[in-house]
Design a protein around this motif. Structure first.
Motif: not given
Length: 51
Positions: A50, A16, A25, A28, A32, A46-47
């Motif tokens: 989000i 992350y 990013n 994320e 994270a 979470l990829h």
């Protein structure tokens, strides 16, 4: 403080903390770091949440 350090370690090992020049990013990565127990213990991706 320890919570955030662990969050950084977990976020780094789960990919992350790469390409922080893209706004998604950054979101994320921050998520994270804050939600690291979900990432580490419950394998929340979470990829996918989000993006």
């Amino acid at each position: 403080m320890i919570y955030l350090v662990i969050g950084l370690l977990v976020a780094g090992t789960h990919g992350y903390l790469v390409a922080w020049n893209i706004p998604g990013n950054v979101l994320e990565g921050l998520a994270a770091i804050i939600l690291w127990p979900l990432v580490a213990f419950f394998a929340v991706d979470l990829h996918a949440l989000i993006a």
